[in-house]
Motif scaffolding. Structure first.
Motif, PDB file in Angstrom:
ATOM      1  N   PRO A 111      44.424  27.861  31.055  1.00  0.00           N
ATOM      2  CA  PRO A 111      44.768  28.158  29.734  1.00  0.00           C
ATOM      3  C   PRO A 111      45.252  29.379  29.361  1.00  0.00           C
ATOM      4  CG  PRO A 111      42.448  28.298  29.760  1.00  0.00           C
ATOM      5  CD  PRO A 111      42.634  27.893  31.029  1.00  0.00           C
ATOM      6  N   GLU A 112      46.441  29.202  28.398  1.00  0.00           N
ATOM      7  CA  GLU A 112      46.960  30.407  27.888  1.00  0.00           C
ATOM      8  C   GLU A 112      46.129  31.023  26.842  1.00  0.00           C
ATOM      9  OE1 GLU A 112      50.901  29.202  26.282  1.00  0.00           O
ATOM     10  OE2 GLU A 112      51.657  28.471  28.274  1.00  0.00           O
ATOM     11  N   ILE A 113      46.221  32.333  26.703  1.00  0.00           N
ATOM     12  CA  ILE A 113      45.348  33.151  25.731  1.00  0.00           C
ATOM     13  C   ILE A 113      46.301  33.104  24.468  1.00  0.00           C
ATOM     14  CG2 ILE A 113      44.340  35.343  25.238  1.00  0.00           C
ATOM     15  CD1 ILE A 113      43.903  35.727  28.067  1.00  0.00           C
ATOM     16  N   PRO A 114      45.869  32.673  23.295  1.00  0.00           N
ATOM     17  CA  PRO A 114      46.598  32.682  22.125  1.00  0.00           C
ATOM     18  C   PRO A 114      47.103  34.141  21.606  1.00  0.00           C
ATOM     19  CG  PRO A 114      44.889  31.164  21.806  1.00  0.00           C
ATOM     20  CD  PRO A 114      44.799  31.938  23.113  1.00  0.00           C
ATOM     21  N   GLU A 115      48.111  34.079  21.138  1.00  0.00           N
ATOM     22  CA  GLU A 115      48.801  35.572  20.892  1.00  0.00           C
ATOM     23  C   GLU A 115      48.070  36.341  19.560  1.00  0.00           C
ATOM     24  OE1 GLU A 115      52.863  35.381  20.377  1.00  0.00           O
ATOM     25  OE2 GLU A 115      53.215  35.506  22.407  1.00  0.00           O
ATOM     26  N   GLU A 116      47.578  35.238  18.940  1.00  0.00           N
ATOM     27  CA  GLU A 116      46.737  35.666  17.736  1.00  0.00           C
ATOM     28  C   GLU A 116      45.672  34.763  17.615  1.00  0.00           C
ATOM     29  OE1 GLU A 116      49.186  35.228  14.294  1.00  0.00           O
ATOM     30  OE2 GLU A 116      50.698  36.720  15.005  1.00  0.00           O
ATOM     31  N   GLY A 117      44.351  35.531  17.143  1.00  0.00           N
ATOM     32  CA  GLY A 117      43.044  34.859  16.993  1.00  0.00           C
ATOM     33  C   GLY A 117      42.445  34.600  18.217  1.00  0.00           C
ATOM     34  N   ALA A 118      42.689  34.962  19.268  1.00  0.00           N
ATOM     35  CA  ALA A 118      41.976  34.672  20.676  1.00  0.00           C
ATOM     36  C   ALA A 118      40.664  35.232  20.432  1.00  0.00           C
ATOM     37  CB  ALA A 118      42.805  35.307  21.992  1.00  0.00           C
ATOM     38  N   THR A 119      39.451  34.314  20.849  1.00  0.00           N
ATOM     39  CA  THR A 119      38.368  34.962  20.974  1.00  0.00           C
ATOM     40  C   THR A 119      38.036  35.530  22.396  1.00  0.00           C
ATOM     41  OG1 THR A 119      37.702  32.689  21.746  1.00  0.00           O
ATOM     42  CG2 THR A 119      37.656  33.048  19.261  1.00  0.00           C
ATOM     43  N   VAL A 127      39.676  34.722  25.913  1.00  0.00           N
ATOM     44  CA  VAL A 127      40.281  35.663  27.180  1.00  0.00           C
ATOM     45  C   VAL A 127      39.540  35.417  28.464  1.00  0.00           C
ATOM     46  CG1 VAL A 127      40.141  38.283  27.681  1.00  0.00           C
ATOM     47  CG2 VAL A 127      40.576  37.454  25.161  1.00  0.00           C
ATOM     48  N   VAL A 128      38.376  35.195  28.484  1.00  0.00           N
ATOM     49  CA  VAL A 128      37.573  35.209  29.852  1.00  0.00           C
ATOM     50  C   VAL A 128      38.414  33.859  30.443  1.00  0.00           C
ATOM     51  CG1 VAL A 128      35.384  34.421  30.730  1.00  0.00           C
ATOM     52  CG2 VAL A 128      35.625  36.360  28.998  1.00  0.00           C
ATOM     53  N   LYS A 129      38.228  32.947  29.774  1.00  0.00           N
ATOM     54  CA  LYS A 129      38.986  31.552  30.205  1.00  0.00           C
ATOM     55  C   LYS A 129      40.261  31.614  30.820  1.00  0.00           C
ATOM     56  CE  LYS A 129      35.833  28.463  27.506  1.00  0.00           C
ATOM     57  NZ  LYS A 129      35.761  27.219  26.462  1.00  0.00           N
ATOM     58  N   GLY A 130      40.816  32.430  30.245  1.00  0.00           N
ATOM     59  CA  GLY A 130      42.362  32.645  30.460  1.00  0.00           C
ATOM     60  C   GLY A 130      42.720  33.673  31.391  1.00  0.00           C
ATOM     61  N   THR A 131      41.857  34.456  31.844  1.00  0.00           N
ATOM     62  CA  THR A 131      42.136  35.453  32.720  1.00  0.00           C
ATOM     63  C   THR A 131      41.553  35.187  34.259  1.00  0.00           C
ATOM     64  OG1 THR A 131      41.863  37.131  31.016  1.00  0.00           O
ATOM     65  CG2 THR A 131      41.842  37.897  33.157  1.00  0.00           C
ATOM     66  N   TRP A 132      42.157  35.140  35.290  1.00  0.00           N
ATOM     67  CA  TRP A 132      41.818  35.451  36.739  1.00  0.00           C
ATOM     68  C   TRP A 132      41.476  36.871  37.082  1.00  0.00           C
ATOM     69  CZ3 TRP A 132      38.705  33.026  39.724  1.00  0.00           C
ATOM     70  CH2 TRP A 132      38.891  33.381  40.813  1.00  0.00           C
ATOM     71  N   ARG A 158      48.224  33.812  32.061  1.00  0.00           N
ATOM     72  CA  ARG A 158      49.562  32.835  31.850  1.00  0.00           C
ATOM     73  C   ARG A 158      50.319  33.736  30.778  1.00  0.00           C
ATOM     74  NH1 ARG A 158      48.805  27.533  32.554  1.00  0.00           N
ATOM     75  NH2 ARG A 158      51.067  27.510  31.549  1.00  0.00           N
ATOM     76  N   VAL A 159      51.696  33.620  30.788  1.00  0.00           N
ATOM     77  CA  VAL A 159      52.437  33.902  29.918  1.00  0.00           C
ATOM     78  C   VAL A 159      52.697  32.894  28.969  1.00  0.00           C
ATOM     79  CG1 VAL A 159      54.956  34.912  29.367  1.00  0.00           C
ATOM     80  CG2 VAL A 159      53.553  35.599  31.455  1.00  0.00           C
ATOM     81  N   VAL A 160      52.504  33.305  27.565  1.00  0.00           N
ATOM     82  CA  VAL A 160      52.607  32.340  26.477  1.00  0.00           C
ATOM     83  C   VAL A 160      53.971  31.565  26.284  1.00  0.00           C
ATOM     84  CG1 VAL A 160      52.264  31.756  24.148  1.00  0.00           C
ATOM     85  CG2 VAL A 160      50.785  33.419  25.107  1.00  0.00           C
ATOM     86  N   GLY A 161      54.016  30.414  26.569  1.00  0.00           N
ATOM     87  CA  GLY A 161      55.308  29.685  26.509  1.00  0.00           C
ATOM     88  C   GLY A 161      56.273  29.665  27.641  1.00  0.00           C
ATOM     89  N   GLN A 162      55.721  30.261  28.714  1.00  0.00           N
ATOM     90  CA  GLN A 162      56.455  30.156  29.888  1.00  0.00           C
ATOM     91  C   GLN A 162      55.463  29.415  30.960  1.00  0.00           C
ATOM     92  OE1 GLN A 162      59.478  31.069  30.176  1.00  0.00           O
ATOM     93  NE2 GLN A 162      59.676  31.993  28.081  1.00  0.00           N
ATOM     94  N   PRO A 163      55.899  28.055  31.464  1.00  0.00           N
ATOM     95  CA  PRO A 163      55.004  27.585  32.301  1.00  0.00           C
ATOM     96  C   PRO A 163      54.678  27.969  33.632  1.00  0.00           C
ATOM     97  CG  PRO A 163      57.108  26.355  32.149  1.00  0.00           C
ATOM     98  CD  PRO A 163      57.122  27.546  31.098  1.00  0.00           C
ATOM     99  N   ASN A 164      55.509  28.927  34.111  1.00  0.00           N
ATOM    100  CA  ASN A 164      55.279  29.296  35.599  1.00  0.00           C
ATOM    101  C   ASN A 164      55.231  30.633  35.651  1.00  0.00           C
ATOM    102  OD1 ASN A 164      55.154  26.550  36.709  1.00  0.00           O
ATOM    103  ND2 ASN A 164      57.648  26.436  36.491  1.00  0.00           N
TER     104      ASN A 164
END
Length: 468
Positions: A185-193, A197-202, A224-230
């Motif tokens: 999953p992408e990490i939201p730019e705002e309001g990320a818990t 962060v843990v789920k969106g980070t390898w 993941r880069v938000v809005g950029q699928p690859n």
């Protein structure tokens, strides 16, 4: 009558020689690397009482009439058949499977042997501990940080540097491979818990070393880069949190071709097949269109002398992400569990030589306490055009003779030379069954020749008693 006496004497003498050789074979039945001897007989010159005659028109031909004058030793051969190999578990014991000899030297005198019961003396020299002869081979030389063997050079003493140091080496290359999960999953730019962060980070971690041998923790976190699928952003940190407010930060930087003017992040892009496409560093530099993608990373080394301009000394290393368009040993992106991590680095701390081993080519490899292996040297082997022409020199050794040919010295497995087996010795090739059978035949031959002399003596006694 007198001829038979001397024929019997020659039979007694030469059967005694054969018995001497058999006795020597049996006495060396448990001598490592021993090669048994074999006696061959031949008849001596014969006295011709009548010559041969060719056929005529009236009668056929007549064969010559000859009386043999006894026998003699034709040859005492050394039989170089392979002996059985016996495992000893001693690392300095080496056995030869096939043709060839080990080369030993005493001063400038060369000796050749099949007995590989070697040891190390007080100076670390590989020797035959029974007589102190020095085992010959080639020592490895360091060329551009790599151990190189020059087996075309003259042979030299082999020295095992027991207890020697292997200096610390700074990490120069780190290789990454495997997969980043497309469905991370992408990490939201705002309001990320914190959970987001843990789920969106390898997060990956790997140990690297500086020039002192100190251990450092290389952390590379992929998101993941938000809005950029690859596309993914990689954050690189050595040892500590990378914040400008932290006075103890190592100020990790990473870039393409340089670490000047860049930060500690880069962006990695994949194509629609999930293979590596390109990398862009924080200064906007873009990777090459094909081939391997290698980034430079640098960090401050604590406790190091400052540069001439007063700036902290920084260590630089290469981070290899793999080959563009490839899926082998390369970072990829597919819809399966993330597994990307560093799998190789070439740095290590200082170590001491703990042990060494010898492979089937005779290469001696040192095993150090820091986990590294280094080539120390290689055993030399010798072959001869006529190994049966070698002369025995005692101590399980042979020397060249006029009929053996000159030693062809090289490495195992080349030009007819056999392979080596460490932790084993070649046993004597004496077969007791064969030797005892030969002993019986030799004994009967000796007895028969003695009977010939006794019979001839009886005939002489009869002649002497004609006039009484």
């Amino acid at each position: 009558m007198m001829r038979s006496l001397y024929s019997g004497v020659s039979g007694l003498q030469n059967h005694q020689t054969r018995m001497d050789v058999i006795g020597n074979n049996i006495s060396n039945v448990n001598t490592a690397g021993f090669k048994r001897g074999r006696v061959n007989f031949q008849d001596m010159i014969s006295q011709q009482t009548a010559g041969a005659a060719k056929p005529t028109s009236e009668v056929g031909g007549v064969n010559p009439k000859e009386v043999g004058l006894g026998m003699t030793v034709a040859a005492i051969d050394t039989v170089f058949t392979q002996g059985n190999l016996q495992s000893t578990g001693i690392s300095t014991d080496v056995a030869i499977q096939g043709n060839g000899f080990f080369l030993e030297k005493s001063g400038e005198k060369s000796y050749y042997t099949r007995a590989g019961a070697f040891g190390v003396d007080s100076e670390g020299t590989l020797v035959n501990p029974a007589n102190g002869f020095r085992v010959q081979g080639w020592m490895a030389r360091e060329v551009n940080g790599e151990q190189v063997l020059r087996t075309s050079a003259s042979t030299e003493d082999l020295i095992i540097p027991i207890g020697s140091k292997d200096p610390a080496k700074a990490t120069q290359n780190v290789n990454f491979a495997c997969n980043l999960n497309k469905n991370t999953p992408e990490i939201p730019e705002e309001g990320a818990t914190e959970a987001d962060v843990v789920k969106g980070t390898w997060a990956t971690e790997f140990k690297v070393y500086d020039s002192f041998g100190n251990e450092h923790n290389l952390s590379v976190n992929f998101t993941r880069v938000v809005g950029q699928p690859n596309q993914w952003t990689a954050n690189v940190v050595v040892d500590r949190d990378e914040t400008l407010e932290d006075p103890n930060a190592t100020q990790t930087r990473i870039g393409l071709g340089t670490t000047d003017g860049v930060e500690n992040q880069f962006t990695i892009a994949f194509d629609n097949m999930g293979t590596l496409a390109s990398v862009t560093d924080s200064a906007g530099n873009v990777s090459n269109p094909n081939g391997e993608i290698i980034l430079q990373a640098s960090f401050d080394v604590a406790g190091a002398n400052a540069n001439e301009d007063g700036t902290p000394y920084r260590q630089t290393m290469n981070i290899n992400l793999g080959t563009i368009g490839s899926a082998i040993n390369t970072v990829t992106q597919s819809a399966s569990q993330s597994s990307t991590k560093a799998f190789y680095q070439d740095g290590y701390t200082m170590g001491y030589l703990d042990n060494f081993k010898i492979d089937s080519s005779g290469v001696i490899t040192g095993v150090y306490s820091n986990g590294t292996n280094r080539t120390i040297g290689q055993l030399a082997m010798a072959t001869f055009t006529n190994q049966g022409g070698l002369e025995k020199a005692g101590d399980n050794t042979f020397v060249e003779s006029n009929n053996s040919g000159v030693a062809n010295i090289g490495v195992s497995g080349v030009a007819g030379k056999g392979s080596l087996l460490a932790g084993a010795l070649e046993m004597s090739n004496v077969d007791l069954t064969e030797q005892f059978t030969d002993m019986i035949v030799t004994q009967r031959g000796f007895q028969s020749n003695a009977k010939t002399i006794q019979t001839a003596d009886t005939l002489l006694d009869t002649v002497l008693s004609l006039k009484r």
